[in-house]
Design an enzyme around this catalytic site. Sequence first.
Site, PDB file in Angstrom:
ATOM      1  N   HIS A   1      10.161  10.763 -42.144  1.00 39.40           N
ATOM      2  CA  HIS A   1      11.510  11.003 -41.624  1.00 39.40           C
ATOM      3  C   HIS A   1      12.378  11.624 -42.725  1.00 39.40           C
ATOM      4  O   HIS A   1      13.055  12.631 -42.522  1.00 39.40           O
ATOM      5  CB  HIS A   1      12.169   9.693 -41.163  1.00 39.40           C
ATOM      6  CG  HIS A   1      11.701   9.197 -39.833  1.00 39.40           C
ATOM      7  ND1 HIS A   1      10.423   8.742 -39.632  1.00 39.40           N
ATOM      8  CD2 HIS A   1      12.352   9.065 -38.650  1.00 39.40           C
ATOM      9  CE1 HIS A   1      10.314   8.347 -38.353  1.00 39.40           C
ATOM     10  NE2 HIS A   1      11.466   8.539 -37.747  1.00 39.40           N
TER      11      HIS A   1
ATOM     12  N   HIS B   1      22.444 -11.636   8.733  1.00 34.47           N
ATOM     13  CA  HIS B   1      21.369 -10.832   8.133  1.00 34.47           C
ATOM     14  C   HIS B   1      20.112 -11.654   7.893  1.00 34.47           C
ATOM     15  O   HIS B   1      18.992 -11.173   8.042  1.00 34.47           O
ATOM     16  CB  HIS B   1      21.812 -10.266   6.782  1.00 34.47           C
ATOM     17  CG  HIS B   1      22.451  -8.917   6.880  1.00 34.47           C
ATOM     18  ND1 HIS B   1      21.780  -7.813   7.331  1.00 34.47           N
ATOM     19  CD2 HIS B   1      23.693  -8.491   6.572  1.00 34.47           C
ATOM     20  CE1 HIS B   1      22.586  -6.756   7.303  1.00 34.47           C
ATOM     21  NE2 HIS B   1      23.759  -7.145   6.851  1.00 34.47           N
TER      22      HIS B   1
ATOM     23  N   GLN C   1       0.827  -1.215   0.000  1.00 34.26           N
ATOM     24  CA  GLN C   1       0.000   0.000   0.000  1.00 34.26           C
ATOM     25  C   GLN C   1       0.860   1.264   0.000  1.00 34.26           C
ATOM     26  O   GLN C   1       0.495   2.281  -0.618  1.00 34.26           O
ATOM     27  CB  GLN C   1      -1.018  -0.002   1.151  1.00 34.26           C
ATOM     28  CG  GLN C   1      -0.446  -0.131   2.556  1.00 34.26           C
ATOM     29  CD  GLN C   1      -0.228  -1.572   2.985  1.00 34.26           C
ATOM     30  OE1 GLN C   1      -0.095  -2.485   2.153  1.00 34.26           O
ATOM     31  NE2 GLN C   1      -0.180  -1.802   4.298  1.00 34.26           N
TER      32      GLN C   1
ATOM     33  N   ASP D   1      29.101  -1.048   5.600  1.00 35.16           N
ATOM     34  CA  ASP D   1      27.665  -1.017   5.888  1.00 35.16           C
ATOM     35  C   ASP D   1      27.240   0.298   6.524  1.00 35.16           C
ATOM     36  O   ASP D   1      26.081   0.698   6.429  1.00 35.16           O
ATOM     37  CB  ASP D   1      27.299  -2.152   6.852  1.00 35.16           C
ATOM     38  CG  ASP D   1      27.293  -3.498   6.170  1.00 35.16           C
ATOM     39  OD1 ASP D   1      27.147  -3.527   4.935  1.00 35.16           O
ATOM     40  OD2 ASP D   1      27.451  -4.518   6.870  1.00 35.16           O
TER      41      ASP D   1
ATOM     42  N   GLN E   1      27.606 -11.290   7.435  1.00 34.51           N
ATOM     43  CA  GLN E   1      26.584 -11.428   6.398  1.00 34.51           C
ATOM     44  C   GLN E   1      25.569 -12.485   6.794  1.00 34.51           C
ATOM     45  O   GLN E   1      24.369 -12.297   6.618  1.00 34.51           O
ATOM     46  CB  GLN E   1      27.202 -11.808   5.042  1.00 34.51           C
ATOM     47  CG  GLN E   1      28.060 -10.735   4.436  1.00 34.51           C
ATOM     48  CD  GLN E   1      27.388  -9.398   4.409  1.00 34.51           C
ATOM     49  OE1 GLN E   1      26.300  -9.248   3.851  1.00 34.51           O
ATOM     50  NE2 GLN E   1      27.992  -8.402   5.037  1.00 34.51           N
TER      51      GLN E   1
ATOM     52  N   GLU F   1      28.344  -9.711  -3.992  1.00 32.85           N
ATOM     53  CA  GLU F   1      27.917  -8.373  -3.561  1.00 32.85           C
ATOM     54  C   GLU F   1      29.073  -7.677  -2.832  1.00 32.85           C
ATOM     55  O   GLU F   1      29.429  -6.552  -3.157  1.00 32.85           O
ATOM     56  CB  GLU F   1      26.710  -8.519  -2.637  1.00 32.85           C
ATOM     57  CG  GLU F   1      26.140  -7.203  -2.141  1.00 32.85           C
ATOM     58  CD  GLU F   1      25.105  -7.403  -1.036  1.00 32.85           C
ATOM     59  OE1 GLU F   1      25.033  -8.516  -0.464  1.00 32.85           O
ATOM     60  OE2 GLU F   1      24.383  -6.438  -0.730  1.00 32.85           O
TER      61      GLU F   1
END
Lengths: 435, 435
Positions: free
Chosen positions: A420, A262, A191, A361, A259, A327
Amino acid sequence: MAAFLVSSDPGFESSFRTLLGAKREDAPDVDAAVAEIIADVRDRGDAALVELTNRFDRVGIAASDLRVTEDEIDAEIAKVGAEDRAALDLAAGRIRAYHARQMPEDARWTDETGATLGWRWTPVAAAGLYVPGGLASYPSSVLMNAIPAKVAGVERLAVTVPMPDGMANPLVLLASRIAGVDEVYRVGGAQAIAALAWGTETIAPVDKITGPGNAYVAAAKRRVFGRVGIDMIAGPSEILVISDGGCDPDWVALDLLSQAEHDESAQSILITTDEAHGRAVAAAVERHLETLPRSAIAGASWRDFGAVIVVRDMDEAVALTDRIAPEHLEIFTDGAEALARRIRHAGAIFIGQWTVEAIGDYVGGPNHVLPTARSARFSSGLSVLDFLKRTTTARMTPEALAAIGPAAVRLAEAEGLGAHGLSVSARLDALNRQT
Amino acid sequence: MAAFLVSSDPGFESSFRTLLGAKREDAPDVDAAVAEIIADVRDRGDAALVELTNRFDRVGIAASDLRVTEDEIDAEIAKVGAEDRAALDLAAGRIRAYHARQMPEDARWTDETGATLGWRWTPVAAAGLYVPGGLASYPSSVLMNAIPAKVAGVERLAVTVPMPDGMANPLVLLASRIAGVDEVYRVGGAQAIAALAWGTETIAPVDKITGPGNAYVAAAKRRVFGRVGIDMIAGPSEILVISDGGCDPDWVALDLLSQAEHDESAQSILITTDEAHGRAVAAAVERHLETLPRSAIAGASWRDFGAVIVVRDMDEAVALTDRIAPEHLEIFTDGAEALARRIRHAGAIFIGQWTVEAIGDYVGGPNHVLPTARSARFSSGLSVLDFLKRTTTARMTPEALAAIGPAAVRLAEAEGLGAHGLSVSARLDALNRQT
């Protein structure tokens, strides 16, 4: 216990492929529910937004409560201690300084025909930043998304952050304030994305939406893409450490765990030329898992997706790293700088054992929103460029048109595009009449 | 006849909103069919690709025919006349020169803490370029996609182009050759996108896919996004002309028609301060529609989506232009340069009456792949950046870590991420023990 692979073993290529191909995300199919939510907010605006928020976040707000007032923000921010505030200020300053250097330059030149060509960068006028609620509501993430937008020159930056059971996160609000966020709304989920994309009576629509979120938020971002711009859909976090064994195994273990903690779907991999070092790191991981607060999460991630890979030499390490396209990449070796230059695919590289990934981080300066799931092969971390767009410019003189116009007419005719060709030849005819 | 709006009329805002909101694309829902095709190619590789190609393109090829050989390309290219070849060469040279200037620079600096920060750009390793077959198979589009990829340094560039009924387009193959394309495959549709993304026995997978296509191709690109990078999903073409009446109405009319002739869903709009000029342009459009080869398409586009908007002054023109965020913007006014600088949202700007948009389609130098459907609010045309990615780099010294590490520990603890904090504090402890 994570996988332990040795590149000289006969089954290595097959095991490595399995590791590379591991499906780490099993995103629930929420697309139908999300489509309904978006349509509802689009059609009924604030009324739908309030109903959905009250239902999902177990609150009882009215439309007039959607926006978090400056007084409310002040009151929450006052709860933050001086040390946390100083840490956020330090982080914000460093992130701002790094991203300011990313601002691209406009260009303009006149070529040999007399044509003036170039481009101009302009900021997106309005951006929306989604911030998750609950446990994954990170102030560092607010800084990493909001500061590049403001450095780029975005005039209007709106944050949406759900406040389930009415709970605000003072650090998130402080980070928003520090980063220069203009508006904060207590809405979340699909939402919130719908409101940012389509607008409601209270929330004006934006042009670009960034920020992490759960499966509903990700699905909503995919759906509104095209109407607005979006950043990448980030997957679970990853780290790859290349170590020649000269670094404390305990440090490597903690980096891998930072890591792993997480997300159960996160992936931590060590590549080393030193098998004993690899075993020592694996042992240190197990040891820390006994005491880490988030050991259930980190342990599952390490068990299911973690790996130690023993390679013959650094050439092999480089080749495997490019296939993983991590990453985050830490390089803890002799000649780490030179090794870093050989890597082609990685979101962010941390060079040398003092460059711990967690610095990146929070306070390093570079962005922590980085490409996951091997997408560093083709994409980059968040930057000011994500909040800018380029307009190309061209100005022909009659001489320039005379020089290159006939080729355009030729190609237009070859492509069967009569108007064109005529649009150019009408001008060429006028030039010919003049001379 | 297109809409004719006057900004001082009482109903103007409502009419303008209708124009802005006109749904010009009614994309058929082909997603289920596309999902099936992709799964089939992923699972069965060449076998599926050959079956689908033989069915959709009415041919009878084997897997060994999928790749167009250099001999076949030579034979087709030999059919191209010298003038067309020279026009393509001129276009390629100018596009290459423009895009070479877009190459971004790497950066690296040492900050006040002693930390060395920066970033590095590297090319995508392999890219795929989709080229439509049939009428919309444009050699100019090959140049505009392939040249930026090669300028960026993409090592492997594969083109897929369907050859329905076995018909090749010699100009497309010549453009591929000129642009340095490495591989050409005679496949199209969703099956081509699936092959590029997943790879088959014959077609190695790529990292990024660009290029225009029909609804099937667009749906397939959306589906494989994430596994590979994709460019934007382009909508129907658009042009906006701002004219103060000082330009030949006939030229303006031809420029409007050169977008209209692309597609019945294309949109051509004139904004002018001079109502008589607006009426003259509209009349010239009608006149040209009587003779244009593609008048059925151009006429439908002009009738359904075209508009002449008369404004009071250039301030109003600028404001409306930013709301439209046109793909192409021609500015034919006194002080066109200054006016161009005031525009915030446009894909490409053509300044002055000699700068006809069709020049930009072919030989100007800037890219003709540009954001449509108001997406110039948040996105840019194709560039070398689409074929590059940025890796951020950081290197801490012990002193730098000592300076900023404690703030990282603080924030990690505030976010409840214990291993993050420990990974930094373990190093800080070691530093403290040393001193």
